[in-house]
Design an enzyme around this catalytic site. Structure first.
Site, mmCIF file in Angstrom:
data_model
loop_
_atom_site.group_PDB
_atom_site.id
_atom_site.type_symbol
_atom_site.label_atom_id
_atom_site.label_comp_id
_atom_site.label_asym_id
_atom_site.label_seq_id
_atom_site.Cartn_x
_atom_site.Cartn_y
_atom_site.Cartn_z
ATOM 1 N N ASP A 88 -9.176 2.997 7.946
ATOM 2 C CA ASP A 88 -10.051 2.627 9.065
ATOM 3 C C ASP A 88 -9.911 1.132 9.355
ATOM 4 O O ASP A 88 -9.767 0.715 10.503
ATOM 5 C CB ASP A 88 -11.514 2.955 8.748
ATOM 6 C CG ASP A 88 -11.831 4.435 8.871
ATOM 7 O OD1 ASP A 88 -11.035 5.164 9.487
ATOM 8 O OD2 ASP A 88 -12.872 4.866 8.345
ATOM 9 N N GLY A 94 -7.409 -0.755 8.369
ATOM 10 C CA GLY A 94 -6.018 -0.990 8.750
ATOM 11 C C GLY A 94 -5.760 -0.735 10.216
ATOM 12 O O GLY A 94 -4.959 -1.431 10.851
ATOM 13 N N ARG A 95 -6.447 0.251 10.769
ATOM 14 C CA ARG A 95 -6.242 0.586 12.182
ATOM 15 C C ARG A 95 -6.734 -0.512 13.107
ATOM 16 O O ARG A 95 -6.208 -0.688 14.205
ATOM 17 C CB ARG A 95 -6.901 1.936 12.482
ATOM 18 C CG ARG A 95 -6.090 3.085 11.916
ATOM 19 C CD ARG A 95 -6.822 4.388 11.788
ATOM 20 N NE ARG A 95 -5.942 5.371 11.129
ATOM 21 C CZ ARG A 95 -6.334 6.510 10.613
ATOM 22 N NH1 ARG A 95 -7.611 6.851 10.652
ATOM 23 N NH2 ARG A 95 -5.461 7.326 10.040
ATOM 24 N N GLY A 128 3.493 12.777 5.213
ATOM 25 C CA GLY A 128 3.157 11.622 6.025
ATOM 26 C C GLY A 128 1.712 11.741 6.473
ATOM 27 O O GLY A 128 0.787 11.299 5.801
ATOM 28 N N PHE A 148 0.872 -1.181 0.000
ATOM 29 C CA PHE A 148 0.000 0.000 0.000
ATOM 30 C C PHE A 148 0.902 1.222 0.000
ATOM 31 O O PHE A 148 1.749 1.369 0.888
ATOM 32 C CB PHE A 148 -0.862 -0.058 1.270
ATOM 33 C CG PHE A 148 -1.786 1.111 1.502
ATOM 34 C CD1 PHE A 148 -3.079 1.111 0.985
ATOM 35 C CD2 PHE A 148 -1.399 2.184 2.295
ATOM 36 C CE1 PHE A 148 -3.957 2.153 1.242
ATOM 37 C CE2 PHE A 148 -2.267 3.238 2.554
ATOM 38 C CZ PHE A 148 -3.549 3.221 2.030
ATOM 39 N N GLY A 172 17.758 -6.500 34.307
ATOM 40 C CA GLY A 172 18.865 -6.681 33.373
ATOM 41 C C GLY A 172 18.585 -7.753 32.341
ATOM 42 O O GLY A 172 18.991 -7.637 31.177
ATOM 43 N N GLU A 214 0.050 3.921 10.091
ATOM 44 C CA GLU A 214 -1.390 3.954 9.814
ATOM 45 C C GLU A 214 -2.121 4.997 10.677
ATOM 46 O O GLU A 214 -3.238 4.794 11.139
ATOM 47 C CB GLU A 214 -1.997 2.552 9.963
ATOM 48 C CG GLU A 214 -1.384 1.607 8.929
ATOM 49 C CD GLU A 214 -2.080 0.292 8.791
ATOM 50 O OE1 GLU A 214 -3.314 0.267 8.923
ATOM 51 O OE2 GLU A 214 -1.382 -0.703 8.529
ATOM 52 N N GLY A 215 -1.432 6.108 10.859
ATOM 53 C CA GLY A 215 -1.971 7.222 11.635
ATOM 54 C C GLY A 215 -1.363 7.252 13.020
ATOM 55 O O GLY A 215 -1.580 6.337 13.823
#
Length: 386
Positions: A241, A243-244, A131, A123, A345, A368-369
Site C-alpha cells: 500500500d 509502495g504504491r 507474480g 524487497f 522524429g 507493485e501491482g
C-alpha cells in the site's frame, strides 16, 4: 481544504530538487545507456535524508511525513525514473515494513543502514511462478529444532538485488495454511547460501539494477523473523500500500518531465510559419495531458494524506493508494506517449530524453501491482465482494 505545504515539506522538496537538478539529471542519460547503478548519487541522497524520508531521526532518517515523501519522489522522478525506483524501494518497501513490524534491534540494524544511505535494501516477494498470485510462492523456510530456519527457493525481478546488502524476504513456513503460512525474514546477502543471478536487461529504468536471487540452505535465525511467524503476507500487503504511493509519485514526476518538454517544444517548433502549439490538434493534446497530470498529482497527495491519517489511527489506505497508483501510472503512459508524438522524429531519437521517458513509464503500470490488480483492489474494497 488547505492545499498549502508546510515549511518542512517545502524544505525537503527543495533539497530533492537541488540534488535532482545538480546530480541526477546530468547523469541520467549515462546511467540509462550503460545500466550502471548510480551508487554515488544514491549515497548523496542518503546523506541528505532522502533514503529514509519517513524514518524517525532515531533510526537515521529525516523524520518527515508521507506528503514530504511524495514531494521529494516527484522531484527525483522528474530528473530520472530509475533513481526514483531505488529511492522508492528503500523508503516504502524496505524501511516501512521494518518500522511497522520489526523489533527495536531490527530497526537499529537494518533501517539505520539504509536510511543513512550507507547500504542498499531490497524487497523479495515475486517468484518466477508467482507474480500477482503471491500466495502461490514456492520459496520455503523450514524451522529447525534449534529455532533457526533453513531457506530454499528463488525470487525474481528484485529491484536493487545485484547491490543490496539487506533484503526483506517472504517465504512459506507452513504451506498447508496458504497466505497465513507466509513469514517475513531479514536476509544478509553476505551470508552463505545466498546467490544472485544475472542483472536483467530491461526496457526502462535501466540504472535500477534488477536480478533473480536464490537461496540454497540459507540459515536465518529466530531474531531475523520480521513480525510474527505466519503474518508475512499481511506485512507484504500493508507494505505494498505504501509502495504504491511511491510508484504513483514516480509516475507523476516522470509525467511532469514529459509534459514540460512538450509545452516547451510546441512554443519553439514552427510549422507553416507559426508555432505548432497554435494548432488546435496540438492544443487538445496539451489540455488532455495537463488534466491527467493534475488529477494524478492530487490523487497521489490525497493517498499520502490518507496514509498519514492511517499511521495515527491504525487504519488502512489501500483504496486511496490503488486509485493513485492506477491513475498516475496510466497518466504517465498517456503523457509520455503524447509528448513523444508531439516531438515527432526528434522524440524518437536518443538525442532527446522523450524516448527514455516513454520506456520508463511502462513499468509504473506493472510493478507493485499491475493496473489490473489495482482495479481488483479498488472494486473489492468498494463492493465488499471477492
Amino acid at each position: 481544504m488547505d492545499f498549502r505545504f508546510t515549511e518542512e515539506q517545502l524544505m525537503i522538496q527543495d533539497v530533492a530538487r537541488r540534488i535532482s537538478q545538480e546530480k541526477i539529471a546530468p547523469s541520467a542519460e549515462h546511467h540509462d545507456r550503460t545500466g550502471e547503478f548510480p551508487l554515488e548519487n544514491i549515497r548523496t541522497l542518503g546523506e541528505n535524508g532522502l533514503m529514509g524520508i519517513e524514518v524517525p531521526a532515531e533510526y537515521g532518517g529525516a523524520g518527515m511525513d508521507p506528503i514530504s515523501y511524495v514531494l521529494a519522489m516527484i522531484e527525483i522522478a522528474e530528473a530520472d525514473c530509475a533513481h526514483s525506483t531505488i529511492v522508492s524501494v528503500n523508503n516504502s518497501l524496505f524501511c516501512n515494513g521494518i518500522l511497522k513490524f520489526g523489533t527495536e534491534a531490527q530497526k537499529q540494524k537494518y533501517v539505520r543502514a539504509i536510511a543513512e544511505g550507507k547500504e542498499i535494501g531490497a524487497f523479495a516477494l515475486t517468484e518466477p511462478q508467482s507474480g500477482s498470485d503471491a500466495t502461490a510462492m514456492r520459496c520455503k523456510a523450514v524451522k529447525q529444532a534449534d529455532g533457526t530456519y533453513v531457506i530454499n527457493g528463488k525470487k525474481s525481478w528484485i529491484t536493487s538485488g545485484p547491490v543490496a546488502k539487506y533484503i526483506i524476504l517472504f517465504a512459506m513456513t507452513d504451506p498447508s495454511k496458504g497466505a497465513k503460512g507466509i513469514t517475513a525474514f531479514m536476509v544478509d546477502t553476505a551470508r552463505d547460501g545466498f546467490h544472485r543471478g544475472k542483472t536483467e536487461p530491461k526496457l526502462g529504468i535501466r540504472a535500477s539494477a534488477t536480478c533473480e536471487i536464490e537461496f540454497q540452505d540459507y540459515v536465518a535465525t529466530a531474531d531475523e523473523v520480521v513480525g510474527v511467524e505466519g503474518e508475512g503476507f499481511k506485512i507484504a500487503m500493508g507494505v505494498l500500500d505504501a509502495g504504491r504511493i511511491g510508484i504513483a509519485s514516480q509516475a507523476v514526476g516522470l509525467a511532469r518531465a514529459a509534459y514540460k518538454a512538450a509545452v516547451a517544444y510546441v512554443k519553439e517548433r514552427k510549422s507553416f510559419g507559426q508555432p505548432i502549439g497554435s494548432f488546435q490538434m496540438i492544443q487538445a493534446k496539451i489540455a488532455d495531458m495537463k488534466c491527467r497530470l493534475d488529477a494524478a498529482e492530487i490523487l497521489t497527495l490525497r493517498a499520502a494524506w490518507a496514509k498519514a491519517e492511517a499511521d495515527k489511527t491504525g487504519g488502512r489506505f489501500s483504496t486511496e493508494a490503488s486509485v493513485a497508483k492506477l491513475t498516475a501510472s496510466e497518466a504517465a503512459m498517456f503523457i509520455t506517449h503524447q509528448a513523444l508524438q508531439i516531438h515527432g522524429g526528434m522524440g524518437y531519437s536518443k538525442e532527446m530524453p522523450l524516448e527514455r521517458y516513454f520506456r520508463d513509464a511502462k513499468i509504473t503500470e506493472i510493478y507493485e501491482g499491475t493496473s489490473e490488480i489495482q482495479r481488483l483492489v479498488i472494486a473489492r474494497n468498494e463492493t465488499g465482494l471477492r
